[in-house]
Scaffold this motif. Structure first.
Motif, PDB file in Angstrom:
ATOM      1  N   VAL A  50      -0.050   2.938   0.973  1.00 58.63           N
ATOM      2  CA  VAL A  50      -0.726   1.672   1.264  1.00 58.63           C
ATOM      3  C   VAL A  50      -0.724   1.414   2.765  1.00 58.63           C
ATOM      4  N   ARG A  51       0.415   1.632   3.396  1.00 62.41           N
ATOM      5  CA  ARG A  51       0.483   1.431   4.860  1.00 62.41           C
ATOM      6  C   ARG A  51      -0.514   2.371   5.556  1.00 62.41           C
ATOM      7  N   TRP A  52      -0.567   3.600   5.072  1.00 66.24           N
ATOM      8  CA  TRP A  52      -1.499   4.581   5.658  1.00 66.24           C
ATOM      9  C   TRP A  52      -2.949   4.158   5.455  1.00 66.24           C
ATOM     10  N   SER A  53      -3.286   3.859   4.199  1.00 63.85           N
ATOM     11  CA  SER A  53      -4.695   3.596   3.886  1.00 63.85           C
ATOM     12  C   SER A  53      -5.189   2.301   4.516  1.00 63.85           C
ATOM     13  N   GLU A  54      -4.295   1.324   4.679  1.00 64.85           N
ATOM     14  CA  GLU A  54      -4.708   0.102   5.373  1.00 64.85           C
ATOM     15  C   GLU A  54      -5.203   0.439   6.779  1.00 64.85           C
ATOM     16  N   GLN A  55      -4.515   1.359   7.443  1.00 66.57           N
ATOM     17  CA  GLN A  55      -4.940   1.785   8.782  1.00 66.57           C
ATOM     18  C   GLN A  55      -6.280   2.508   8.721  1.00 66.57           C
ATOM     19  N   VAL A  56      -6.413   3.411   7.754  1.00 61.74           N
ATOM     20  CA  VAL A  56      -7.654   4.173   7.617  1.00 61.74           C
ATOM     21  C   VAL A  56      -8.838   3.229   7.404  1.00 61.74           C
ATOM     22  N   LEU A  57      -8.659   2.265   6.518  1.00 60.48           N
ATOM     23  CA  LEU A  57      -9.773   1.370   6.177  1.00 60.48           C
ATOM     24  C   LEU A  57     -10.170   0.471   7.333  1.00 60.48           C
ATOM     25  N   ARG A  58      -9.251   0.260   8.283  1.00 60.58           N
ATOM     26  CA  ARG A  58      -9.568  -0.576   9.429  1.00 60.58           C
ATOM     27  C   ARG A  58     -10.792  -0.028  10.185  1.00 60.58           C
ATOM     28  N   GLY A  59     -10.970   1.292  10.105  1.00 56.58           N
ATOM     29  CA  GLY A  59     -12.109   1.904  10.780  1.00 56.58           C
ATOM     30  C   GLY A  59     -13.411   1.799  10.008  1.00 56.58           C
ATOM     31  N   GLY A  60     -13.335   1.388   8.712  1.00 57.25           N
ATOM     32  CA  GLY A  60     -14.556   1.232   7.923  1.00 57.25           C
ATOM     33  C   GLY A  60     -15.195   2.536   7.488  1.00 57.25           C
ATOM     34  N   THR A  61     -14.485   3.656   7.687  1.00 58.08           N
ATOM     35  CA  THR A  61     -15.034   4.965   7.311  1.00 58.08           C
ATOM     36  C   THR A  61     -14.017   5.732   6.473  1.00 58.08           C
ATOM     37  N   VAL A  62     -14.460   6.190   5.300  1.00 56.44           N
ATOM     38  CA  VAL A  62     -13.599   7.019   4.449  1.00 56.44           C
ATOM     39  C   VAL A  62     -14.433   8.183   3.948  1.00 56.44           C
ATOM     40  N   SER A  63     -13.971   9.396   4.215  1.00 61.65           N
ATOM     41  CA  SER A  63     -14.721  10.568   3.763  1.00 61.65           C
ATOM     42  C   SER A  63     -14.170  11.112   2.450  1.00 61.65           C
ATOM     43  N   ALA A  64     -12.911  10.771   2.131  1.00 63.23           N
ATOM     44  CA  ALA A  64     -12.318  11.235   0.877  1.00 63.23           C
ATOM     45  C   ALA A  64     -11.112  10.381   0.526  1.00 63.23           C
ATOM     46  N   VAL A  65     -10.802  10.354  -0.774  1.00 62.24           N
ATOM     47  CA  VAL A  65      -9.602   9.673  -1.254  1.00 62.24           C
ATOM     48  C   VAL A  65      -8.814  10.661  -2.090  1.00 62.24           C
ATOM     49  N   VAL A  66      -7.524  10.788  -1.800  1.00 59.07           N
ATOM     50  CA  VAL A  66      -6.657  11.623  -2.629  1.00 59.07           C
ATOM     51  C   VAL A  66      -5.667  10.703  -3.321  1.00 59.07           C
ATOM     52  N   LEU A  67      -5.543  10.858  -4.637  1.00 58.65           N
ATOM     53  CA  LEU A  67      -4.681   9.976  -5.425  1.00 58.65           C
ATOM     54  C   LEU A  67      -3.737  10.817  -6.268  1.00 58.65           C
ATOM     55  N   ASN A  68      -2.483  10.398  -6.329  1.00 59.53           N
ATOM     56  CA  ASN A  68      -1.578  11.092  -7.255  1.00 59.53           C
ATOM     57  C   ASN A  68      -0.883  10.115  -8.178  1.00 59.53           C
ATOM     58  N   SER A  69      -0.653  10.537  -9.386  1.00 57.30           N
ATOM     59  CA  SER A  69       0.269   9.846 -10.283  1.00 57.30           C
ATOM     60  C   SER A  69       1.567  10.650 -10.280  1.00 57.30           C
ATOM     61  N   GLY A  70       2.587  10.138 -10.967  1.00 55.20           N
ATOM     62  CA  GLY A  70       3.852  10.876 -11.007  1.00 55.20           C
ATOM     63  C   GLY A  70       4.817  10.503  -9.904  1.00 55.20           C
ATOM     64  N   GLY A  71       4.470   9.539  -9.063  1.00 54.23           N
ATOM     65  CA  GLY A  71       5.376   9.106  -8.000  1.00 54.23           C
ATOM     66  C   GLY A  71       4.664   8.126  -7.093  1.00 54.23           C
ATOM     67  N   ALA A  72       5.304   6.970  -6.812  1.00 49.93           N
ATOM     68  CA  ALA A  72       4.648   5.911  -6.042  1.00 49.93           C
ATOM     69  C   ALA A  72       4.773   6.122  -4.538  1.00 49.93           C
ATOM     70  N   ASN A  73       5.710   6.961  -4.124  1.00 53.61           N
ATOM     71  CA  ASN A  73       5.995   7.119  -2.691  1.00 53.61           C
ATOM     72  C   ASN A  73       6.185   5.751  -2.036  1.00 53.61           C
ATOM     73  N   ALA A  74       6.924   4.890  -2.720  1.00 58.45           N
ATOM     74  CA  ALA A  74       7.254   3.560  -2.194  1.00 58.45           C
ATOM     75  C   ALA A  74       8.754   3.512  -1.942  1.00 58.45           C
ATOM     76  N   CYS A  75       9.171   2.807  -0.893  1.00 60.71           N
ATOM     77  CA  CYS A  75      10.591   2.709  -0.554  1.00 60.71           C
ATOM     78  C   CYS A  75      11.171   4.103  -0.333  1.00 60.71           C
ATOM     79  N   THR A  76      10.457   4.884   0.435  1.00 61.72           N
ATOM     80  CA  THR A  76      10.861   6.266   0.687  1.00 61.72           C
ATOM     81  C   THR A  76      11.063   6.531   2.175  1.00 61.72           C
ATOM     82  N   GLY A  77      11.047   5.448   2.977  1.00 58.14           N
ATOM     83  CA  GLY A  77      11.405   5.583   4.383  1.00 58.14           C
ATOM     84  C   GLY A  77      10.427   6.408   5.204  1.00 58.14           C
ATOM     85  N   PRO A  78      10.862   6.818   6.404  1.00 60.48           N
ATOM     86  CA  PRO A  78       9.975   7.584   7.304  1.00 60.48           C
ATOM     87  C   PRO A  78       9.471   8.872   6.672  1.00 60.48           C
TER      88      PRO A  78
END
Lengths: 385, 385
Positions: free
Chosen positions: B52-80
């Motif tokens: 979410v932190r990453w994609s918020e930055q990406v969307l700030r530019g108004g351009t997205v060429s691809a989206v990659v999504l995974n299930s099986g892990g939220a990658n939340a609260c995982t630090g640097p």
């Protein structure tokens, strides 16, 4: 000893026939003086039951000579007729007790299903039966008569140097602040005025009943009363008295959580490192009300991610990358990320301790909650309550 | 047809081995242009997952060429390390897709358990597999690969006059606003800029995903993206386009409620007679989150007292003595008291309609919720999720 532990009080608990199953359902607590000082706090729900509306008025005068309580019906959302019924109940108590009693000094409390009128043809004769049964040993019977889905009746006492604070409580669901849903009557033989009682009661409820949150649901009928008879002739120092009131409230609040509907775990949530006490309470409540976390605790799963996601919904001051969470003493989350091995956490006991460190200050607060179980769902879906 | 219903998009869904059970767990959606305009809305939880932190930055530019999504892990609260993993995933997608793609225009979304690092040794090779599987028919496979506890995959389409809006969604628990917890990707071949997409997306989510509340729990990973390829060459009128986006969001939101974990009832809560839309939403949410009411609905008990006690906890403008409540069309509460016979209410169907009339204005709002069941408790206590 309940509400009759303090001198100057008599009480009774009887079966008036309000409950279809014939269990005790009517309690009477009488202050025989010489003082009739009283204070009360009530639900902050804006939909208030008729007895709450009535008793709020009564308490405004600072004098209560008796409290009549019924289980088997909340008399909430019952319109003008419901309020008339509460009024009639107070009048009946005043008339049966006779002497100096008048309805304007009789508090009324009810608990049970919302939206159903009370069977006054049973309740009013019950008042006569209860009055005839009044005794200085009646505290236990009164505590039993106010039970609804409670599995046990709840009483507590404290005090020193010739004065006593005693109390009874009911409540097993719909336990959430402001004021955990409950009926509570506290009595004391200390010789104190209504203003002092009011201060001690508000000080005590703020950090006890107000910090119990079994299911996030706030009732229409919450009532906590403190009556002083002055019968001991003692005038305790305020701090001593306030500490005794707090001890009784704390004891009763803990008993309420321990008997919450369907619960298998009592969860103590301590928020530390908060910038303010309000922040600590807001975060504690958010954790306490997170259904997914409550399910995880039930499953003895130290799912700290659900603690963080609950913290994240609040407005409290914190940096997500500095949050720490311990479950039963193991710091499973450090600096917002994976901490100590979650397999080190044992959650076998009934009591589970969660510590959430906001790393943003020195304030703290403790909230007590319960887990969410299939039994809770069953108790609250299988029949109206 | 999901995200490939609109021209200009290819997609894939494959099993990268992130999920232990071998089910599909990686989806890729590629915008082949000619436009690469995009808008996004994200969780309002302050504890935000790395993607979410990453994609918020990406969307700030108004351009997205691809989206990659995974299930099986939220990658939340995982630090640097978690954030580095998200970055590496975007770099990998850009590298594998080649050409003009660069990581700064690749959005990433993840869903699954919080607090666990993703198995990058499986995820990165999975990106290559997914890229090789990209096709104009890949929308269904992508929708399947983002499922977690979802029992079915969710897709929807709308459009007219040569342009289309299509979408996919996942989400079955932790569904609460702001933004119901979910991953959603919408695509369109309409030829619109990022600002127009942003407005249409925010207009749509405000009254659809933001008004779904299955369990009051807000996620760390909510992501809703809208990508435009311009491949149709059509420039629809704003109102037509916004209506199509809203229709797809509404359809997907309804599918999310219909597949909520353990639920046996879908509850449509309509608040009418409100002084403001905010009041209507606040009251609707309070009703939606009342565990006791959710249990009662599960038990097919038209317990309107629990509706009133939930309304009473809000700050909305109302007079308790003027509240009206209908359950499945029967006005069981009138003027804050007993109304029509509750035995007239039939609650056999999966859908239950509650109407709460605040009798204080002309504004209204609809919130969708679910009942609370033993199955919900089981799904969320028996294993980590």
């Amino acid at each position: 000893m309940s509400v009759t532990a303090a001198q100057g009080f008599t009480a009774a608990g009887i079966a008036a026939g309000i409950k279809a199953n014939g269990n005790p359902d009517l309690a009477l607590v009488v202050n025989n003086g010489p003082r009739l000082a009283a204070a009360g706090v009530f639900t902050s729900n804006r939909v208030k039951a008729a007895p709450v509306r009535w008793s709020e008025q009564v308490l405004r005068g600072g004098t209560v000579s008796a409290v009549v309580l019924n289980s088997g019906g909340a008399n909430a959302c019952t319109g003008p007729k419901g309020f008339q019924d509460t009024h009639a109940t107070a009048e009946k108590v005043a008339s049966v007790l006779g002497g100096e009693h008048n309805a304007g000094e009789i508090a009324v409390a009810s608990t049970g299903l919302i939206g159903v009128l009370l069977p006054m043809d049973k309740l009013l004769p019950g008042v006569e039966t209860a009055a005839a049964a009044l005794s200085a040993d009646g505290g236990e019977a009164a505590a039993i008569a106010i039970k609804t889905t409670d599995t046990v009746h709840k009483t507590a006492t404290a005090g020193q140097d010739g004065w006593t604070v005693g109390g009874m409580a009911k409540g097993a669901g719909m336990l959430a602040p402001g004021l955990a849903t409950m009926l509570v009557v506290l009595t004391t033989d200390a010789d104190l005025d209504a203003a002092t009682l009011d201060k001690a009661l508000r000080d005590a409820t703020r950090t006890t009943f107000d910090r119990v949150d079994s299911d996030g649901c706030m009732s229409t009928n919450d009532t906590v009363l403190l009556l002083a008879s002055g019968a001991s002739g003692q005038v305790p120092a305020y701090e001593d008295f306030a500490a005794a009131v707090r001890a009784v409230c704390d004891d009763l609040a803990r008993q309420l959580i321990g008997d919450a509907e369907g619960a298998s775990k009592d969860i103590r949530i301590e928020v530390i490192g908060a910038a303010s006490e309000d922040d600590a309470v807001e975060v504690g409540r958010s954790i306490a009300r997170n259904n997914l976390l409550k399910c995880a605790i039930h499953g003895e799963d130290p799912n700290w991610g659900r603690v963080l996601s609950a913290i994240g919904t609040t407005k409290a001051a914190f940096d997500p990358d500095r949050l720490n969470v311990a479950i039963n003493g193991v710091w499973v989350c450090k600096n917002g990320s994976v901490g100590e091995d979650r397999d080190l956490v044992s959650m076998k006991g009934r009591e589970v301790h969660i510590t959430a460190d906001l790393a943003g200050g020195t304030e703290s607060a403790v909230i007590w909650a319960n887990d969410l179980t299939a039994e809770y769902v069953h108790e609250n879906s299988a029949y109206s309550s």
